[in-house]
Design a protein around this motif. Sequence first.
Motif, PDB file in Angstrom:
ATOM      1  N   UNK A 124       0.825  -1.213   0.000  1.00 28.92           N
ATOM      2  CA  UNK A 124       0.000   0.000   0.000  1.00 28.92           C
ATOM      3  C   UNK A 124       0.856   1.259   0.000  1.00 28.92           C
ATOM      4  N   UNK A 125       2.061   1.169   0.529  1.00 32.22           N
ATOM      5  CA  UNK A 125       2.945   2.327   0.524  1.00 32.22           C
ATOM      6  C   UNK A 125       3.390   2.670  -0.897  1.00 32.22           C
ATOM      7  N   UNK A 126       3.563   1.652  -1.726  1.00 36.81           N
ATOM      8  CA  UNK A 126       3.917   1.905  -3.133  1.00 36.81           C
ATOM      9  C   UNK A 126       2.791   2.645  -3.839  1.00 36.81           C
ATOM     10  N   UNK A 127       1.547   2.240  -3.554  1.00 34.76           N
ATOM     11  CA  UNK A 127       0.395   2.900  -4.151  1.00 34.76           C
ATOM     12  C   UNK A 127       0.275   4.329  -3.641  1.00 34.76           C
ATOM     13  N   UNK A 128       0.481   4.521  -2.344  1.00 43.71           N
ATOM     14  CA  UNK A 128       0.425   5.869  -1.775  1.00 43.71           C
ATOM     15  C   UNK A 128       1.486   6.763  -2.404  1.00 43.71           C
ATOM     16  N   UNK A 129       2.679   6.210  -2.609  1.00 43.70           N
ATOM     17  CA  UNK A 129       3.767   6.989  -3.198  1.00 43.70           C
ATOM     18  C   UNK A 129       3.447   7.378  -4.639  1.00 43.70           C
ATOM     19  N   UNK A 130       2.873   6.454  -5.403  1.00 42.11           N
ATOM     20  CA  UNK A 130       2.523   6.762  -6.793  1.00 42.11           C
ATOM     21  C   UNK A 130       1.378   7.766  -6.860  1.00 42.11           C
ATOM     22  N   UNK A 131       0.429   7.654  -5.930  1.00 43.40           N
ATOM     23  CA  UNK A 131      -0.657   8.633  -5.863  1.00 43.40           C
ATOM     24  C   UNK A 131      -0.102  10.014  -5.542  1.00 43.40           C
ATOM     25  N   UNK A 132       0.800  10.069  -4.574  1.00 47.93           N
ATOM     26  CA  UNK A 132       1.391  11.344  -4.167  1.00 47.93           C
ATOM     27  C   UNK A 132       2.156  11.995  -5.326  1.00 47.93           C
ATOM     28  N   UNK A 133       2.891  11.181  -6.060  1.00 43.78           N
ATOM     29  CA  UNK A 133       3.665  11.702  -7.190  1.00 43.78           C
ATOM     30  C   UNK A 133       2.747  12.207  -8.304  1.00 43.78           C
ATOM     31  N   UNK A 134       1.652  11.492  -8.545  1.00 43.10           N
ATOM     32  CA  UNK A 134       0.713  11.909  -9.590  1.00 43.10           C
ATOM     33  C   UNK A 134       0.042  13.228  -9.243  1.00 43.10           C
ATOM     34  N   UNK A 135      -0.384  13.358  -7.986  1.00 43.05           N
ATOM     35  CA  UNK A 135      -1.018  14.598  -7.537  1.00 43.05           C
ATOM     36  C   UNK A 135      -0.033  15.767  -7.629  1.00 43.05           C
ATOM     37  N   UNK A 136       1.194  15.536  -7.189  1.00 39.57           N
ATOM     38  CA  UNK A 136       2.191  16.595  -7.218  1.00 39.57           C
ATOM     39  C   UNK A 136       2.488  17.043  -8.651  1.00 39.57           C
TER      40      UNK A 136
END
Length: 214
Positions: free
Chosen positions: A195-207
């Motif tokens: 789930x941390x990988x998904x959170x990181x990819x979500x964070x990068x996409x939003x940024x």
Amino acid sequence: MSDAFAEIAKIGVVPVIAIESIDHAVPLADALLEGGLGVAEITFRTEAAADVMALLSDKRPELLLGAGTVLNPDQVKRAVSAGAAFALAPGFDPAVVEAAEAASLPFAPGIMTPSDISLATARGCRLMKFFPATPAGGPSMLKNISAPFAHLQAKFIPTGGVTLDTIADWLSLPEIAAVGGTWIAKAEDMRAGDWQAIAAKARAAVARARELRP
């Protein structure tokens, strides 16, 4: 544009998710929210889709929840019953458009050609999913086929082959409402419980979207 799609346009990215197990639903939602991505398109590509949407609608109402791969009127009904706030499809089917209208469900049909756009706009659609976006010719293709419809203020959500590295190519076009991101929550990450990988990819996409649309 509906309130749901207007919110999606503000965010700029919609994670497109084929979730296989209802047990993954809440951890997935929490990972997206941790990454600052408050929207999810749960596709009807899996048997778990409707149950996942219903659970998330109850347990994580702060997540703007949509149904994807909506192929028939029955799936429109199932999406509404499960609490979906919007829906998208890979193609244009007037029966699905009618069902979504009858259910007051904000809906974006899929297009790939000028004929598709013509049919969709004739039925009142002003937001459409360009699919499969990259194999169909990428930003240049969409820019050219949508040009004759610019006076109708048509907008698009390209999905299929879009990546973090190519977001800028899409979001730089005025015709784009948001991009669909299948890379954000991959099936293998959910199976592994990463789930941390998904959170990181979500964070990068939003940024990245915020950089492009401050």
